[in-house]
Design a protein around this motif. Sequence first.
Motif, PDB file in Angstrom:
ATOM      1  N   SER A  65       0.814  -1.221   0.000  1.00  0.00           N
ATOM      2  CA  SER A  65       0.000   0.000   0.000  1.00  0.00           C
ATOM      3  C   SER A  65       0.845   1.268   0.000  1.00  0.00           C
ATOM      4  O   SER A  65       0.350   2.339  -0.340  1.00  0.00           O
ATOM      5  N   THR A  66       2.136   1.187   0.383  1.00  0.00           N
ATOM      6  CA  THR A  66       2.944   2.412   0.434  1.00  0.00           C
ATOM      7  C   THR A  66       3.477   2.796  -0.936  1.00  0.00           C
ATOM      8  O   THR A  66       4.065   3.855  -1.094  1.00  0.00           O
ATOM      9  N   HIS A 106       3.220   4.005  -4.626  1.00  0.00           N
ATOM     10  CA  HIS A 106       2.328   4.692  -5.547  1.00  0.00           C
ATOM     11  C   HIS A 106       3.147   5.194  -6.718  1.00  0.00           C
ATOM     12  O   HIS A 106       4.368   5.169  -6.688  1.00  0.00           O
ATOM     13  N   GLN A 131       4.789   1.571  -9.437  1.00  0.00           N
ATOM     14  CA  GLN A 131       3.794   0.611  -8.964  1.00  0.00           C
ATOM     15  C   GLN A 131       3.670  -0.604  -9.893  1.00  0.00           C
ATOM     16  O   GLN A 131       3.565  -1.738  -9.437  1.00  0.00           O
TER      17      GLN A 131
END
Lengths: 289, 427
Positions: free
Chosen positions: A223-224, A226, A230
Amino acid sequence: MKDNNNEQWDKIISSKHKLFDLKLGEVWDYRDLIFLFVKRDFVIYYKQTILGPLWYLIQPIMSTIMYMIIFGALAKIGTDGIPQPLFYFGGTMLWTYFSENLIAASNVFTNNKQIFGKVYFPRLTVPIAGSLMLMIKLAIQFALFAAVYVFYFIRQGSMDGVSLHLCWTMLLIPVVVLWLAVLSTGIGMIISAITTKYRDLAMMLNFIMSLVMYATPVVYPLSTVHGKLQWLLYLNPVSAPIEMFRVWTFGAGAVPMNVMYLSIAETVLCLFFGLILFTRNERTFVDVI
Amino acid sequence: MSETVIKAENLSKYYRLGQINNGMLFRDIQTWIARKLGKEDPHSQIGSVYDPNAEGFWALKDLNFEIKQGERVGIIGKNGAGKSTLLKILSQITAPTEGSLKIRGRIASLLEVGTGFHQEMTGRENIYLNGAILGMKKKEIDKKIDEIIAFSEIEQHIDTPVKRYSSGMYVRLAFAIAAHLDSDILIADEVLAVGDAAFQKKAIGKMNDLSAGEGRTVLFVSHQMGAVKQLCNRGIVLEKGRIVADGDISDCISFYQRNQIKQSTNYNLSDYNNEFFDLKEFSLLDDKGEVINEPHPNNEKTYVKIVIDVKQLHSALCMGYGIYTKDGEPLFWSYTSDDYENFKEYKKGINILIGEIPTHFLNEDTYYVYFLSSLHCIAWITNPYNDSCPKLKFEIQGGLSDSPLWNQKRPGICAPLLTWKVEQASV
């Protein structure tokens, strides 16, 4: 008695090789050998050491402490609310399993050329045994992981920001292990077929694996990540199983469905091509190596 | 007629010599792309893989044979004749390039005893591991383990790691495991040449039991013609990857030996010229100085004559001859320098060396005399170990003794005529 009829022969050794002749039945016949290989490798690892099987735990504990200092305390990368020791220990034990198994499978021919040149037995028994032996090691590490988990679970009331709850998806952890086993053995077998001819790849493999670790959500949660990079994590077939481990164990984090499907497809393809290349290679590699 | 258990059809194996690949991934990829695009390979060498001009050779070429249940086949041939390649294909270590091999029953190969032994594990653990590598199931090993341990004669040490074993114990254990395999077809390669004499005898006995006693099919490769003859009833002679004889074992052995002699005693002396000397003559002479071509009686002297034209002197230059049995076992070597009293340094130009083979020394048989030359303790010039020296056939027949009670060949390598003292009490 004329023997144009091939059926009455037990074995036909021919120059022609069927692409999908993977001889899996024969591997099953040699299951006792697989068991003995596992036992040998497991025992040999700690023979003549003082700490014995404890060595299986020391390395991941040290790594966990390192990661807690560098990524947790210094870089302050989040862990999706998972206690840091559990987060890093879980990640590092799975990654170590994946990478050790991949490297072991890719070295099957080079490491066993002596014995392969002397006796025939299904060569596939060696990577399977290697994979199982590393699973035992993983199980020992998992026991420690579970103990730490229980510790946090009992003490969570007195600790800030820790909230663990048991959920049925924990039962799916073996699926993650199997997923990693199939994926790493598959990739390893593909590499093994190449390295019998080109040693260069074997030289680079350790280095490549340590780089790939940073392109995998091992020391940070998916989730970290971006932005531009990605896609790299999404393409990486190891991302999904390692992140799924956290989803299933802690209920934290998430894996987009497409990434799941992609990883499963990649895993199946690697296994498929791995098996084909491996069985092709085992027929004549003694002449090359 | 008994069943055919092995059938080879056009079995061939090709090996490329020298570098297997171009050695670099990048170049191989270039080659591959060029081929895909239908262009000429930038790295191609003249001739393709199967081209006879390309660097490679057929280790086996078009082998066709059938082996029936219970046959004991000795595979005979010189080094490089293709014996090992055949065994490797039979035991599935490598695949043939062309043709096929059909097998009925389970094959066990004793190609190298002790393969897969792990130093850190005990004898017992290694029995299980090695047995499983050779294809046994755990249950079968459970049933046989006592028999295996008893045969290997290492009961006391069976729970000690094999790294503490002596080499003899190691080999005994390894052979015991292999010999107790439940197989229909047994492939053995020189394995009997292990251990001490007593164990060798036991091993040969075991092999005999397995083949003759239990009716197993055996394929045996050895350079010891004695062992082959003892164990086998059929022979296959290979030469340069082809079968040149197939049939009764004695016929095959004599065919092979006749061939060997033809090859080894048919040579030009000038083939052995080197930087130190030219070999001018190498022959066997009788008392009258005439060349011996026929069987020679044991009561007449024989001389080995060596004539060399020395071109370059070297202080370590050493000449002599060796006498070998017809199976290629050395009996003794003799050098000119052994007779130190009469020894003279070599001089440039012609040197004639004559060595005497005493009478009543060797037994009635066929021997080979090898010409030996070397730089002493530095290098061989004509090396008996790799067959690079000229040989003479030497046959001894008759003249064993003057006694009417000894005119027939007795067993043994030597046939010395020794003195006896007979003392009798006078009546």
